[in-house]
Design a protein around this motif. Structure first.
Motif, PDB file in Angstrom:
ATOM      1  N   VAL A  94       2.003  10.477  -5.000  1.00  0.00           N
ATOM      2  CA  VAL A  94       2.279  11.643  -4.147  1.00  0.00           C
ATOM      3  C   VAL A  94       2.238  12.947  -4.935  1.00  0.00           C
ATOM      4  O   VAL A  94       1.955  14.012  -4.368  1.00  0.00           O
ATOM      5  CB  VAL A  94       3.650  11.488  -3.451  1.00  0.00           C
ATOM      6  N   ASP A  95       2.530  12.895  -6.228  1.00  0.00           N
ATOM      7  CA  ASP A  95       2.479  14.108  -7.047  1.00  0.00           C
ATOM      8  C   ASP A  95       1.254  14.103  -7.965  1.00  0.00           C
ATOM      9  O   ASP A  95       1.278  14.673  -9.053  1.00  0.00           O
ATOM     10  CB  ASP A  95       3.760  14.259  -7.871  1.00  0.00           C
ATOM     11  N   LEU A 117       0.826  -1.202   0.000  1.00  0.00           N
ATOM     12  CA  LEU A 117       0.000   0.000   0.000  1.00  0.00           C
ATOM     13  C   LEU A 117       0.864   1.256   0.000  1.00  0.00           C
ATOM     14  O   LEU A 117       0.496   2.280  -0.594  1.00  0.00           O
ATOM     15  CB  LEU A 117      -0.923  -0.006   1.221  1.00  0.00           C
ATOM     16  N   GLU A 118       2.017   1.171   0.656  1.00  0.00           N
ATOM     17  CA  GLU A 118       2.926   2.322   0.649  1.00  0.00           C
ATOM     18  C   GLU A 118       3.421   2.619  -0.759  1.00  0.00           C
ATOM     19  O   GLU A 118       3.626   3.778  -1.141  1.00  0.00           O
ATOM     20  CB  GLU A 118       4.115   2.063   1.583  1.00  0.00           C
ATOM     21  N   GLY A 119       3.643   1.551  -1.553  1.00  0.00           N
ATOM     22  CA  GLY A 119       4.075   1.757  -2.933  1.00  0.00           C
ATOM     23  C   GLY A 119       3.014   2.458  -3.766  1.00  0.00           C
ATOM     24  O   GLY A 119       3.325   3.321  -4.599  1.00  0.00           O
ATOM     25  N   LEU A 134       4.314   7.607   3.917  1.00  0.00           N
ATOM     26  CA  LEU A 134       3.505   6.924   2.903  1.00  0.00           C
ATOM     27  C   LEU A 134       2.422   6.051   3.528  1.00  0.00           C
ATOM     28  O   LEU A 134       1.939   5.109   2.893  1.00  0.00           O
ATOM     29  CB  LEU A 134       4.408   6.075   2.005  1.00  0.00           C
ATOM     30  N   THR A 135       2.060   6.381   4.754  1.00  0.00           N
ATOM     31  CA  THR A 135       0.992   5.611   5.391  1.00  0.00           C
ATOM     32  C   THR A 135      -0.322   5.852   4.647  1.00  0.00           C
ATOM     33  O   THR A 135      -0.746   7.002   4.489  1.00  0.00           O
ATOM     34  CB  THR A 135       0.824   6.026   6.856  1.00  0.00           C
ATOM     35  N   PRO A 136      -0.969   4.798   4.165  1.00  0.00           N
ATOM     36  CA  PRO A 136      -2.216   5.002   3.403  1.00  0.00           C
ATOM     37  C   PRO A 136      -3.322   5.567   4.292  1.00  0.00           C
ATOM     38  O   PRO A 136      -3.516   5.131   5.422  1.00  0.00           O
ATOM     39  CB  PRO A 136      -2.552   3.599   2.897  1.00  0.00           C
ATOM     40  N   ARG A 137      -4.018   6.562   3.775  1.00  0.00           N
ATOM     41  CA  ARG A 137      -5.112   7.192   4.512  1.00  0.00           C
ATOM     42  C   ARG A 137      -6.464   6.574   4.182  1.00  0.00           C
ATOM     43  O   ARG A 137      -7.416   6.732   4.931  1.00  0.00           O
ATOM     44  CB  ARG A 137      -5.139   8.692   4.214  1.00  0.00           C
ATOM     45  N   GLN A 138      -6.554   5.918   3.072  1.00  0.00           N
ATOM     46  CA  GLN A 138      -7.799   5.256   2.703  1.00  0.00           C
ATOM     47  C   GLN A 138      -7.497   4.118   1.733  1.00  0.00           C
ATOM     48  O   GLN A 138      -6.522   4.167   0.985  1.00  0.00           O
ATOM     49  CB  GLN A 138      -8.782   6.239   2.066  1.00  0.00           C
ATOM     50  N   ILE A 139      -8.329   3.101   1.781  1.00  0.00           N
ATOM     51  CA  ILE A 139      -8.221   1.970   0.868  1.00  0.00           C
ATOM     52  C   ILE A 139      -9.612   1.654   0.334  1.00  0.00           C
ATOM     53  O   ILE A 139     -10.632   2.000   0.944  1.00  0.00           O
ATOM     54  CB  ILE A 139      -7.613   0.726   1.551  1.00  0.00           C
TER      55      ILE A 139
END
Length: 259
Positions: free
Chosen positions: A51-52, A43-45, A74-79
């Motif tokens: 990010v941009d 998920l971080e990937g 890079l902690t995912p905020r939503q999935i």
């Protein structure tokens, strides 16, 4: 090997993440399922390659390299979705009800087994249609065999009369015609089984490499054996009609010379 993830469908790619390619770290053991055609990333990937981006598109004039992305949070905020395996199957419906009634977030819990069952109900219509088409094919084949046997009776009257003259009883001639129908039906069944398994052997590696589906080649099931038995019985019953006709032909009718 580097892999570039793109937004699109199939072989059509609308936007590519070419500035942040992934590198294959390993290949999992084949499972014979569509999972073999998937690429697993963290998920971080996924967060890093976006990010941009804003609102599903890259921001013009703003580029963040992969080295810079590694230093960011890079902690995912939503999935979108995730799969949960419960320790106790007894808690399945309770957890589903709790998730569906959760008021802090619009969540939906779906049971994969139930969803697949609904999918099979939809595809079951096509399966029944194919079964109906197959039934018509069998009926047409049986009628074709009946027509061929009845057509050949006139040419075989003399042959049957000679058999009668050398001691063959009418019942023997009757059984001979039915045996011919049984042999043709059995040959058709065996030929169909051989062609089926031959096609499976040829298509197995192709389907596995192209679609990721593993075609398991097993033995004939009880249901399939029942269907073949019904077809064989139908072929035998079809043979009764020409057998009865040849049974009624008299010896004099077969030996008479016609001008």
């Amino acid at each position: 090997d580097p892999i570039v993830i793109a937004h699109g469908a199939g072989s059509v790619s609308f936007v590519k993440h070419g500035d942040k390619p992934f590198v294959v770290a390993g290949v999992l053991k084949p499972t014979g399922t569509p999972v073999d055609r998937t690429i697993h990333v963290s998920l971080e990937g996924i967060e890093a390659i976006h990010v941009d981006w804003q609102e599903g598109m890259p921001v013009q004039g703003q580029t963040i390299s992969d080295e810079q992305a590694r230093t960011m949070d890079l902690t995912p905020r939503q999935i979108t979705a995730f799969l949960v395996k419960l320790k106790s199957p007894m808690a399945t419906f309770g957890v589903q009800r709790m998730v569906n009634n959760y008021r802090e977030e619009p969540l939906s819990a779906i049971l994969p087994g139930v969803a697949l069952q609904q999918l099979w109900e939809i595809t079951g219509v096509a399966e029944k249609t194919l079964m109906a088409v197959s039934s018509f094919v069998v009926v047409v084949g049986m009628l074709g065999m009946l027509t061929a046997l009845l057509t050949s009776l006139n040419e075989r009257r003399r042959e049957m009369a000679i058999l009668r003259s050398i001691g063959a009883r009418p019942l023997h001639v009757f059984i001979l015609i039915i045996g011919e129908a049984m042999g043709i039906t059995l040959l058709g069944i065996l030929l169909g089984v051989v062609m089926l398994y031959g096609l499976l052997v040829v298509a197995k590696p192709v389907v596995l490499s192209m679609f990721g589906f593993y075609l398991a080649i097993g033995g004939i099931s009880a249901y399939e054996a029942l269907l073949m038995g019904v077809i064989f019985l139908a072929g035998t019953l079809i043979g009764i009609v020409p057998g009865w006709c040849i049974y009624r032909y008299s010896l004099a009718d077969g030996m008479t010379v016609r001008i």
